[in-house]
Design a protein around this motif. Structure first.
Motif, PDB file in Angstrom:
ATOM      1  N   GLU A  13     -63.789 -79.896 -15.021  1.00  0.00           N
ATOM      2  CA  GLU A  13     -62.717 -80.003 -14.035  1.00  0.00           C
ATOM      3  C   GLU A  13     -62.711 -81.418 -13.479  1.00  0.00           C
ATOM      4  O   GLU A  13     -63.632 -82.203 -13.692  1.00  0.00           O
ATOM      5  CB  GLU A  13     -62.914 -78.983 -12.909  1.00  0.00           C
ATOM      6  CG  GLU A  13     -64.251 -79.086 -12.197  1.00  0.00           C
ATOM      7  CD  GLU A  13     -64.483 -77.951 -11.220  1.00  0.00           C
ATOM      8  OE1 GLU A  13     -63.580 -77.116 -11.075  1.00  0.00           O
ATOM      9  OE2 GLU A  13     -65.561 -77.900 -10.611  1.00  0.00           O
ATOM     10  N   GLY A  14     -61.639 -81.725 -12.779  1.00  0.00           N
ATOM     11  CA  GLY A  14     -61.518 -83.059 -12.206  1.00  0.00           C
ATOM     12  C   GLY A  14     -60.861 -84.033 -13.161  1.00  0.00           C
ATOM     13  O   GLY A  14     -60.102 -83.647 -14.053  1.00  0.00           O
ATOM     14  N   ASP A  15     -61.168 -85.310 -12.990  1.00  0.00           N
ATOM     15  CA  ASP A  15     -60.559 -86.366 -13.794  1.00  0.00           C
ATOM     16  C   ASP A  15     -61.538 -86.895 -14.835  1.00  0.00           C
ATOM     17  O   ASP A  15     -62.749 -86.937 -14.601  1.00  0.00           O
ATOM     18  CB  ASP A  15     -60.130 -87.538 -12.899  1.00  0.00           C
ATOM     19  CG  ASP A  15     -58.987 -87.169 -11.970  1.00  0.00           C
ATOM     20  OD1 ASP A  15     -58.314 -86.161 -12.247  1.00  0.00           O
ATOM     21  OD2 ASP A  15     -58.786 -87.884 -10.977  1.00  0.00           O
ATOM     22  N   VAL A  16     -60.986 -87.300 -15.956  1.00  0.00           N
ATOM     23  CA  VAL A  16     -61.759 -88.004 -16.966  1.00  0.00           C
ATOM     24  C   VAL A  16     -60.819 -88.994 -17.653  1.00  0.00           C
ATOM     25  O   VAL A  16     -59.656 -88.686 -17.902  1.00  0.00           O
ATOM     26  CB  VAL A  16     -62.386 -87.032 -17.985  1.00  0.00           C
ATOM     27  CG1 VAL A  16     -61.326 -86.309 -18.800  1.00  0.00           C
ATOM     28  CG2 VAL A  16     -63.371 -87.758 -18.907  1.00  0.00           C
ATOM     29  N   ASN A  17     -61.313 -90.190 -17.882  1.00  0.00           N
ATOM     30  CA  ASN A  17     -60.493 -91.246 -18.499  1.00  0.00           C
ATOM     31  C   ASN A  17     -59.186 -91.465 -17.741  1.00  0.00           C
ATOM     32  O   ASN A  17     -58.159 -91.807 -18.324  1.00  0.00           O
ATOM     33  CB  ASN A  17     -60.193 -90.914 -19.959  1.00  0.00           C
ATOM     34  CG  ASN A  17     -61.436 -90.927 -20.827  1.00  0.00           C
ATOM     35  OD1 ASN A  17     -62.393 -91.657 -20.561  1.00  0.00           O
ATOM     36  ND2 ASN A  17     -61.435 -90.089 -21.855  1.00  0.00           N
ATOM     37  N   GLY A  18     -59.220 -91.228 -16.410  1.00  0.00           N
ATOM     38  CA  GLY A  18     -58.044 -91.461 -15.579  1.00  0.00           C
ATOM     39  C   GLY A  18     -57.009 -90.352 -15.621  1.00  0.00           C
ATOM     40  O   GLY A  18     -55.901 -90.511 -15.087  1.00  0.00           O
ATOM     41  N   GLU A  19     -57.328 -89.199 -16.245  1.00  0.00           N
ATOM     42  CA  GLU A  19     -56.400 -88.072 -16.318  1.00  0.00           C
ATOM     43  C   GLU A  19     -57.073 -86.791 -15.840  1.00  0.00           C
ATOM     44  O   GLU A  19     -58.298 -86.652 -15.893  1.00  0.00           O
ATOM     45  CB  GLU A  19     -55.903 -87.861 -17.754  1.00  0.00           C
ATOM     46  CG  GLU A  19     -54.988 -88.950 -18.266  1.00  0.00           C
ATOM     47  CD  GLU A  19     -54.437 -88.617 -19.647  1.00  0.00           C
ATOM     48  OE1 GLU A  19     -53.664 -89.434 -20.176  1.00  0.00           O
ATOM     49  OE2 GLU A  19     -54.782 -87.544 -20.192  1.00  0.00           O
ATOM     50  N   VAL A  84     -70.790 -90.315 -31.834  1.00  0.00           N
ATOM     51  CA  VAL A  84     -69.514 -89.944 -31.197  1.00  0.00           C
ATOM     52  C   VAL A  84     -69.441 -90.515 -29.786  1.00  0.00           C
ATOM     53  O   VAL A  84     -68.402 -91.021 -29.350  1.00  0.00           O
ATOM     54  CB  VAL A  84     -69.344 -88.414 -31.179  1.00  0.00           C
ATOM     55  CG1 VAL A  84     -68.214 -88.001 -30.234  1.00  0.00           C
ATOM     56  CG2 VAL A  84     -69.071 -87.893 -32.584  1.00  0.00           C
ATOM     57  N   LYS A  85     -70.534 -90.452 -29.069  1.00  0.00           N
ATOM     58  CA  LYS A  85     -70.566 -90.961 -27.691  1.00  0.00           C
ATOM     59  C   LYS A  85     -70.228 -92.453 -27.649  1.00  0.00           C
ATOM     60  O   LYS A  85     -69.499 -92.903 -26.751  1.00  0.00           O
ATOM     61  CB  LYS A  85     -71.947 -90.721 -27.082  1.00  0.00           C
ATOM     62  CG  LYS A  85     -72.045 -91.117 -25.619  1.00  0.00           C
ATOM     63  CD  LYS A  85     -73.450 -90.871 -25.082  1.00  0.00           C
ATOM     64  CE  LYS A  85     -73.785 -89.403 -25.046  1.00  0.00           C
ATOM     65  NZ  LYS A  85     -75.093 -89.147 -24.387  1.00  0.00           N
ATOM     66  N   ILE A  86     -70.710 -93.203 -28.618  1.00  0.00           N
ATOM     67  CA  ILE A  86     -70.426 -94.639 -28.664  1.00  0.00           C
ATOM     68  C   ILE A  86     -68.926 -94.878 -28.767  1.00  0.00           C
ATOM     69  O   ILE A  86     -68.354 -95.714 -28.059  1.00  0.00           O
ATOM     70  CB  ILE A  86     -71.171 -95.299 -29.834  1.00  0.00           C
ATOM     71  CG1 ILE A  86     -72.678 -95.294 -29.582  1.00  0.00           C
ATOM     72  CG2 ILE A  86     -70.675 -96.726 -30.056  1.00  0.00           C
ATOM     73  CD1 ILE A  86     -73.509 -95.739 -30.773  1.00  0.00           C
ATOM     74  N   VAL A  87     -68.249 -94.134 -29.658  1.00  0.00           N
ATOM     75  CA  VAL A  87     -66.806 -94.298 -29.820  1.00  0.00           C
ATOM     76  C   VAL A  87     -66.070 -93.856 -28.570  1.00  0.00           C
ATOM     77  O   VAL A  87     -65.152 -94.537 -28.092  1.00  0.00           O
ATOM     78  CB  VAL A  87     -66.311 -93.499 -31.043  1.00  0.00           C
ATOM     79  CG1 VAL A  87     -64.784 -93.577 -31.151  1.00  0.00           C
ATOM     80  CG2 VAL A  87     -66.953 -94.033 -32.319  1.00  0.00           C
ATOM     81  N   GLN A  88     -66.457 -92.696 -28.021  1.00  0.00           N
ATOM     82  CA  GLN A  88     -65.759 -92.158 -26.852  1.00  0.00           C
ATOM     83  C   GLN A  88     -65.898 -93.045 -25.620  1.00  0.00           C
ATOM     84  O   GLN A  88     -65.050 -92.978 -24.717  1.00  0.00           O
ATOM     85  CB  GLN A  88     -66.269 -90.754 -26.535  1.00  0.00           C
ATOM     86  CG  GLN A  88     -65.864 -89.704 -27.568  1.00  0.00           C
ATOM     87  CD  GLN A  88     -66.453 -88.344 -27.255  1.00  0.00           C
ATOM     88  OE1 GLN A  88     -67.472 -88.226 -26.581  1.00  0.00           O
ATOM     89  NE2 GLN A  88     -65.815 -87.300 -27.752  1.00  0.00           N
ATOM     90  N   GLN A  89     -66.920 -93.850 -25.575  1.00  0.00           N
ATOM     91  CA  GLN A  89     -67.118 -94.732 -24.431  1.00  0.00           C
ATOM     92  C   GLN A  89     -66.523 -96.125 -24.647  1.00  0.00           C
ATOM     93  O   GLN A  89     -66.649 -96.995 -23.781  1.00  0.00           O
ATOM     94  CB  GLN A  89     -68.622 -94.850 -24.130  1.00  0.00           C
ATOM     95  CG  GLN A  89     -69.223 -93.555 -23.613  1.00  0.00           C
ATOM     96  CD  GLN A  89     -70.711 -93.652 -23.344  1.00  0.00           C
ATOM     97  OE1 GLN A  89     -71.381 -94.611 -23.744  1.00  0.00           O
ATOM     98  NE2 GLN A  89     -71.251 -92.661 -22.655  1.00  0.00           N
ATOM     99  N   ASN A  90     -65.843 -96.299 -25.754  1.00  0.00           N
ATOM    100  CA  ASN A  90     -65.200 -97.576 -26.042  1.00  0.00           C
ATOM    101  C   ASN A  90     -63.829 -97.621 -25.347  1.00  0.00           C
ATOM    102  O   ASN A  90     -62.937 -96.836 -25.689  1.00  0.00           O
ATOM    103  CB  ASN A  90     -65.027 -97.736 -27.555  1.00  0.00           C
ATOM    104  CG  ASN A  90     -64.376 -99.048 -27.938  1.00  0.00           C
ATOM    105  OD1 ASN A  90     -64.009 -99.866 -27.093  1.00  0.00           O
ATOM    106  ND2 ASN A  90     -64.187 -99.247 -29.230  1.00  0.00           N
ATOM    107  N   ARG A  99     -53.666 -88.439 -25.325  1.00  0.00           N
ATOM    108  CA  ARG A  99     -54.199 -87.324 -24.525  1.00  0.00           C
ATOM    109  C   ARG A  99     -55.645 -87.647 -24.144  1.00  0.00           C
ATOM    110  O   ARG A  99     -56.594 -87.104 -24.677  1.00  0.00           O
ATOM    111  CB  ARG A  99     -54.105 -86.030 -25.316  1.00  0.00           C
ATOM    112  CG  ARG A  99     -52.682 -85.633 -25.678  1.00  0.00           C
ATOM    113  CD  ARG A  99     -52.625 -84.448 -26.639  1.00  0.00           C
ATOM    114  NE  ARG A  99     -53.283 -83.271 -26.090  1.00  0.00           N
ATOM    115  CZ  ARG A  99     -54.340 -82.669 -26.645  1.00  0.00           C
ATOM    116  NH1 ARG A  99     -54.875 -83.162 -27.760  1.00  0.00           N
ATOM    117  NH2 ARG A  99     -54.871 -81.611 -26.086  1.00  0.00           N
ATOM    118  N   LYS A 100     -55.808 -88.504 -23.159  1.00  0.00           N
ATOM    119  CA  LYS A 100     -57.117 -89.058 -22.841  1.00  0.00           C
ATOM    120  C   LYS A 100     -58.082 -88.027 -22.258  1.00  0.00           C
ATOM    121  O   LYS A 100     -59.296 -88.232 -22.276  1.00  0.00           O
ATOM    122  CB  LYS A 100     -56.952 -90.245 -21.885  1.00  0.00           C
ATOM    123  CG  LYS A 100     -56.020 -91.327 -22.417  1.00  0.00           C
ATOM    124  CD  LYS A 100     -55.899 -92.492 -21.447  1.00  0.00           C
ATOM    125  CE  LYS A 100     -54.788 -93.450 -21.854  1.00  0.00           C
ATOM    126  NZ  LYS A 100     -54.865 -93.904 -23.256  1.00  0.00           N
TER     127      LYS A 100
END
Length: 261
Positions: A13-19, A84-90, A99-100
């Motif tokens: 819940e809440g925001d992630v990647n500004g969404e 995967v974490k490396i890419v997702q944090q780029n 769809r961030k």
């Protein structure tokens, strides 16, 4: 065959990647267990991978075999989470996708556990729990969201025709053959439904190898997506090894109901 790993969706819940994270993807463990219990109304043999805390809450039907999930979450799984974490944090990757707040773009555990579906069946094959020619289905643990999606006391039957059977998200769009993978990841569009797959068990071992190749190809160019895009990439490698059946784009969880007797 199915599996469940608690990756903390009750806290999504809440925001992630500004969404804002979509409210419909938040659910707790009890919701998953309730849905799985509907699946156990079938007469089919069911193999489920899960943690002991979940296993303790499952029915003790004679047709259910429970396997500790940590037997399969090996170095491949842990390495995929790391990469995967490396890419997702780029930040450049996050800027690329539309769809961030979709979990495939911020939860490495979500991507990794979905990636492993064919690996679970491969494990069963190697351990002698399934015969190589045995008709085998992957069905998501929370597949039966409504009582109407499974026939109590029924048997799920599907003619696999000796191939890997995927289900298209809607009619057979030309996009299955032509849409660039880059566009799929950017828009979040789904062309193949990942919640159900059916094949002779031995074919899932081949699919697992193709999934690893497809995931590596994405990660090596700084992209990541969930299993649905990876399945499409596998389909494009050797389309003659697959049957791709059109399915409803608004009623995904219908394959058991439509093939139960």
């Amino acid at each position: 065959v199915t599996a469940f790993l608690d990756i903390g969706r009750d806290k999504w819940e809440g925001d992630v990647n500004g969404e804002q994270i979509p409210t419909y993807i938040k659910r707790d463990v009890s919701t998953y267990i309730e849905r799985f219990k509907r699946l156990t109304k079938l007469k089919n043999k069911i193999i489920v991978f899960c943690e002991q805390s979940v296993a303790d809450q499952l029915p003790t039907n004679l047709n259910i075999t429970v396997i500790p999930i940590d037997k399969v979450l090996d170095v491949v799984y842990l390495d995929i989470i790391r990469r995967v974490k490396i890419v997702q944090q780029n930040p450049e990757f996050i800027d690329f996708v539309n769809r961030k707040s979709a979990p495939e773009y911020w939860s490495p555990e979500y991507v990794a556990i979905n990636f492993m579906k064919s690996r679970f069946i491969t494990y069963c094959l190697h351990e002698g729990l399934i015969e190589p020619q045995e008709n085998t289905a992957w069905v998501d643990f929370g597949y039966c969201r409504e009582d109407s999606q499974v026939l109590d006391g029924g048997t799920f039957r599907f003619d696999n025709k000796g191939k890997i059977n995927f289900f298209a998200n809607g009619s057979m769009p030309t996009a299955v053959q032509t849409m660039p993978i880059f566009n799929l990841i950017k828009t979040g569009e789904v062309l193949i439904q990942g919640c159900h797959m059916i094949a002779p068990a031995r074919e899932f071992e081949t699919l697992w190898q193709w999934m690893r190749v497809s995931m590596n190809n994405l990660l090596n160019i700084g992209l990541v997506d969930d299993d649905q895009t990876l399945l499409l990439m596998c389909y494009r490698i050797f389309p003659n090894n697959f049957n791709l059946t059109p399915n409803s784009s608004t009623d995904w969880f219908n394959v058991i109901r439509n093939n139960c007797e």
